[in-house]
Design an enzyme around this catalytic site. Structure first.
Site, PDB file in Angstrom:
ATOM      1  N   THR A  27      53.047 -48.824   3.194  1.00 32.00           N
ATOM      2  CA  THR A  27      54.180 -48.530   4.070  1.00 32.00           C
ATOM      3  C   THR A  27      53.955 -49.087   5.470  1.00 32.00           C
ATOM      4  OG1 THR A  27      53.284 -46.340   4.607  1.00 32.00           O
ATOM      5  CG2 THR A  27      54.873 -46.475   2.800  1.00 32.00           C
ATOM      6  N   HIS A 118      49.676 -50.952 -12.434  1.00 33.24           N
ATOM      7  CA  HIS A 118      51.108 -51.069 -12.695  1.00 33.24           C
ATOM      8  C   HIS A 118      51.592 -52.516 -12.635  1.00 33.24           C
ATOM      9  CE1 HIS A 118      51.609 -46.581 -11.443  1.00 33.24           C
ATOM     10  NE2 HIS A 118      51.134 -46.722 -12.659  1.00 33.24           N
TER      11      HIS A 118
END
Length: 248
Positions: A27, A118
């Site tokens: 982020t 992922h």
């Protein structure tokens, strides 16, 4: 301050540490997280793998979102959190990085032995014959009007090489992550909500195998009660402060 001192002691004693990272570490590079107030799951409905494979309209939605994410990730640069991990690896404290992230920033930062649970959005792959392309090539097709690209070799649907909801986890990466976790003497969970399974079970496994567990996250996690140390401060600031107290 006491937390940083304790964090420093744990890192100095470690030589088989694992950095386990979630969306929160990115982020600070401008990539939105998933479960925060402005997270992706609060603003966009995920496309499940079974829907992607069965429904062209689902593939169109997935690629519309995928193009936005590809450009967002492409503009991002590693931040202090990623870069300090590189330095901790250079000093011999961290042996592996297990990440839930698909943005590739760990690799850009020079992190080594990175296990991408992922997948990655830097490549796209046919779901039938497994032909692969740089995602940039498929994004270009989408932006030119091919809104749900199919494979030019077999006609199968092309998907980013990421793990979607409902899709099986990659066997190799799960095996490598398990091996690194079981060998670890320190497990640092950074920016992960620790609620997405099966990845979220790795910190618990590390603790059960005898590693110290540090959790750095701005919100509570389900594993806070078993952690040796929980830090709720900005990741880049925390990692830089850690580095300053370690011997060079």
């Amino acid at each position: 301050m006491d937390q940083l001192i304790e964090f420093g002691k744990l890192v100095r004693a470690a030589n088989r540490g694992v950095a386990f990272t979630g969306a929160g570490i990115s982020t600070e590079s401008g990539i939105p997280d998933f479960r925060g107030p402005q997270g992706v799951w609060n603003t966009e409905t995920p496309v499940y793998y079974q829907d992607f494979m069965a429904d062209r309209s689902a593939r169109i939605r997935a690629w519309q979102r995928g193009v936005r994410m590809f450009h967002r990730c492409g503009a991002a640069k590693p931040n202090d959190g990623h870069l300090v991990i590189t330095e901790l690896q250079r000093r011999g404290h961290i042996a592996a990085v297990v990440t839930q992230n698909i943005d590739g920033l760990h690799l850009d930062a020079g992190n080594e032995n990175v296990i991408e649970l992922h997948g990655t959005n830097r490549y796209a792959v046919c779901q039938h014959c497994w032909k692969e392309w740089p995602t940039s090539a498929i994004v270009e097709r989408v932006e030119k009007g091919d809104d749900a690209p199919d494979c030019d070799a077999c006609g199968g649907p092309i998907k980013a090489r990421t793990i979607s909801f409902g899709q099986a986890m990659p066997e190799k990466e799960m095996r490598l992550a398990t091996e690194a976790t079981l060998k670890s003497d320190l497990y640092i969970s950074i920016g992960s909500s620790l609620v997405v399974e099966p990845a979220a079970s790795f910190p618990r496994l590390a603790k059960q195998a005898g590693a110290s567990l540090v959790i750095i996250n701005n919100q509570e996690t389900p594993l806070d009660d078993i952690a040796d140390l929980v830090i709720r401060e900005p990741i880049g600031k925390t990692m830089m402060a850690l580095l300053r107290q370690l011997p060079g």
